[in-house]
Design a protein around this motif. Structure first.
Motif, short mmCIF file in Angstrom:
data_model
loop_
_atom_site.label_atom_id
_atom_site.label_comp_id
_atom_site.label_asym_id
_atom_site.label_seq_id
_atom_site.Cartn_x
_atom_site.Cartn_y
_atom_site.Cartn_z
N LYS A 21 -36.56 122.02 -16.79
CA LYS A 21 -35.74 121.71 -15.91
C LYS A 21 -36.10 122.39 -14.66
O LYS A 21 -35.90 122.16 -13.39
CB LYS A 21 -34.60 122.32 -16.30
CG LYS A 21 -33.95 121.75 -17.82
CD LYS A 21 -32.68 122.49 -17.63
CE LYS A 21 -31.22 122.39 -19.11
NZ LYS A 21 -30.85 123.05 -19.78
N LEU A 22 -36.80 123.46 -14.74
CA LEU A 22 -37.06 124.03 -13.71
C LEU A 22 -38.10 123.14 -12.59
O LEU A 22 -38.48 122.98 -11.92
CB LEU A 22 -37.73 125.88 -13.78
CG LEU A 22 -36.98 126.55 -14.11
CD1 LEU A 22 -37.86 127.78 -14.64
CD2 LEU A 22 -36.17 127.17 -12.96
N GLN A 25 -36.86 120.34 -11.06
CA GLN A 25 -35.33 121.13 -9.90
C GLN A 25 -36.73 121.42 -8.48
O GLN A 25 -36.93 121.46 -7.52
CB GLN A 25 -34.84 122.37 -10.46
CG GLN A 25 -33.90 121.86 -10.63
CD GLN A 25 -33.31 123.06 -11.50
OE1 GLN A 25 -34.02 124.03 -12.13
NE2 GLN A 25 -31.97 122.98 -11.28
N GLN A 28 -38.55 118.08 -8.01
CA GLN A 28 -37.66 117.46 -6.60
C GLN A 28 -37.29 117.65 -4.73
O GLN A 28 -37.51 117.41 -3.87
CB GLN A 28 -35.91 117.56 -6.91
CG GLN A 28 -35.04 117.16 -6.73
CD GLN A 28 -33.23 117.35 -7.01
OE1 GLN A 28 -33.42 117.96 -7.55
NE2 GLN A 28 -32.53 116.28 -6.41
N ASN A 29 -37.68 119.43 -4.91
CA ASN A 29 -37.36 119.95 -4.05
C ASN A 29 -38.64 120.06 -2.82
O ASN A 29 -38.67 120.25 -1.98
CB ASN A 29 -37.06 121.44 -3.89
CG ASN A 29 -35.81 121.95 -4.70
OD1 ASN A 29 -34.61 121.43 -3.72
ND2 ASN A 29 -35.68 122.39 -5.09
N TYR A 104 -42.19 126.28 -2.07
CA TYR A 104 -42.37 125.78 -3.50
C TYR A 104 -43.16 124.78 -4.68
O TYR A 104 -43.26 125.48 -5.28
CB TYR A 104 -41.53 124.65 -3.68
CG TYR A 104 -39.48 124.85 -3.78
CD1 TYR A 104 -39.19 125.16 -3.98
CD2 TYR A 104 -38.95 124.35 -2.23
CE1 TYR A 104 -37.94 125.18 -4.51
CE2 TYR A 104 -37.48 124.54 -2.49
CZ TYR A 104 -37.21 125.84 -3.16
OH TYR A 104 -35.18 125.39 -2.98
N GLU A 124 -36.94 131.15 -11.33
CA GLU A 124 -35.39 130.76 -10.90
C GLU A 124 -34.64 131.76 -9.94
O GLU A 124 -34.13 131.61 -9.16
CB GLU A 124 -34.47 131.06 -11.75
CG GLU A 124 -34.64 129.85 -13.08
CD GLU A 124 -33.03 129.73 -14.39
OE1 GLU A 124 -32.95 130.76 -14.67
OE2 GLU A 124 -32.58 128.93 -14.83
N GLU A 131 -33.63 128.89 -1.99
CA GLU A 131 -32.40 128.65 -1.03
C GLU A 131 -31.92 129.26 -0.72
O GLU A 131 -31.21 128.58 0.78
CB GLU A 131 -32.11 127.23 -2.44
CG GLU A 131 -33.15 126.62 -3.35
CD GLU A 131 -31.83 126.26 -4.90
OE1 GLU A 131 -31.21 126.97 -5.26
OE2 GLU A 131 -32.80 125.19 -5.55
N TRP A 146 -34.51 113.46 -6.43
CA TRP A 146 -34.12 113.35 -7.66
C TRP A 146 -34.45 111.57 -8.57
O TRP A 146 -35.46 112.50 -8.78
CB TRP A 146 -32.62 112.97 -7.81
CG TRP A 146 -32.11 114.04 -8.88
CD1 TRP A 146 -32.54 115.27 -9.87
CD2 TRP A 146 -31.94 112.88 -10.74
NE1 TRP A 146 -31.96 114.77 -10.79
CE2 TRP A 146 -32.26 113.36 -11.18
CE3 TRP A 146 -31.82 111.61 -10.25
CZ2 TRP A 146 -31.50 113.26 -12.47
CZ3 TRP A 146 -32.42 110.72 -11.48
CH2 TRP A 146 -31.83 111.80 -12.81
N GLU A 149 -38.69 111.93 -8.13
CA GLU A 149 -39.20 113.28 -9.42
C GLU A 149 -38.59 112.11 -10.22
O GLU A 149 -39.61 112.56 -11.73
CB GLU A 149 -38.35 114.23 -9.03
CG GLU A 149 -38.73 115.97 -10.28
CD GLU A 149 -40.00 115.80 -9.81
OE1 GLU A 149 -41.13 116.57 -10.87
OE2 GLU A 149 -40.64 115.32 -8.95
#
Length: 186
Positions: A21-22, A25, A28-29, A104, A124, A131, A146, A149
């Motif tokens: 998940k990380l 994210q 994506q960033n 990032y 996180e 952010e 999104w 990715e």
């Protein structure tokens, strides 16, 4: 003994899920910040080129001492381009997004070396801190990232978000109807 083994497997799955998940994210960033940085760099360069061209044309018109009306119009155009650059500040925005991209990328490297849930929690926290310093996010562009990715991670096309062609076209400028973005239901 069996309970401890099951718990260890469950924690490992939890760790791998959280890490995935990380990674998603962060990926994506990275894509988002790279796109925004490139966008503002492009506009900064276009603005500089137009300013140089129009400024040179103004100098030529002044030296020839002809075309008085054209000279005035060219001067107004140079003034306008300078005002736009001063107001939007393309160069600084490009630098801000480039800094976000670099931050990032560093998180991505740390994530690859993470060995425990505690490491993931710290990543996180660091991501949330990054952010906090970012400008407002364009949701449509973030959804485009999104999709990119998700495709990179191997998701099928049915799992991707449906974003209209016009939304794609203006995604760097405005958030056009982000609530109309849906998953493919076919």
């Amino acid at each position: 003994m069996e309970k401890e083994l099951y718990q260890g497997i469950e924690e490992n799955n939890s760790f791998e899920n959280e890490k995935f998940k990380l990674a998603f994210q962060i990926g994506q960033n990275i894509r988002y910040n790279h796109k925004r940085s490139a966008f503002f760099k492009r506009w900064a360069n276009i603005n500089k080129i137009l300013t140089y061209i129009v400024g040179s044309a103004t100098i030529v018109a002044v030296l020839k001492q002809q075309y008085g009306q054209i000279t005035v119009c060219l001067n107004v155009l140079v003034l306008f381009l300078s005002a736009v650059d001063s107001f939007i500040d393309f160069g600084n925005k490009a630098r801000d997004y480039s800094d976000g991209y670099q931050a990032y990328k560093k998180l991505e490297m740390r994530l690859k070396m993470a060995k425990s849930l505690e490491h993931l929690t710290q990543i996180e926290i660091d991501m949330a801190e990054i952010e906090l310093n970012e400008p407002n996010t364009l949701n449509v562009l973030m959804n485009i990232c999104w999709n990119e990715e998700a495709a990179y991670q191997g998701c099928s096309s049915q799992e991707l978000l449906q974003i209209g062609w016009f939304q794609h076209l203006v995604a760097q400028y405005i958030d056009l109807c982000p609530i109309k973005i849906t998953k493919d239901t076919e």
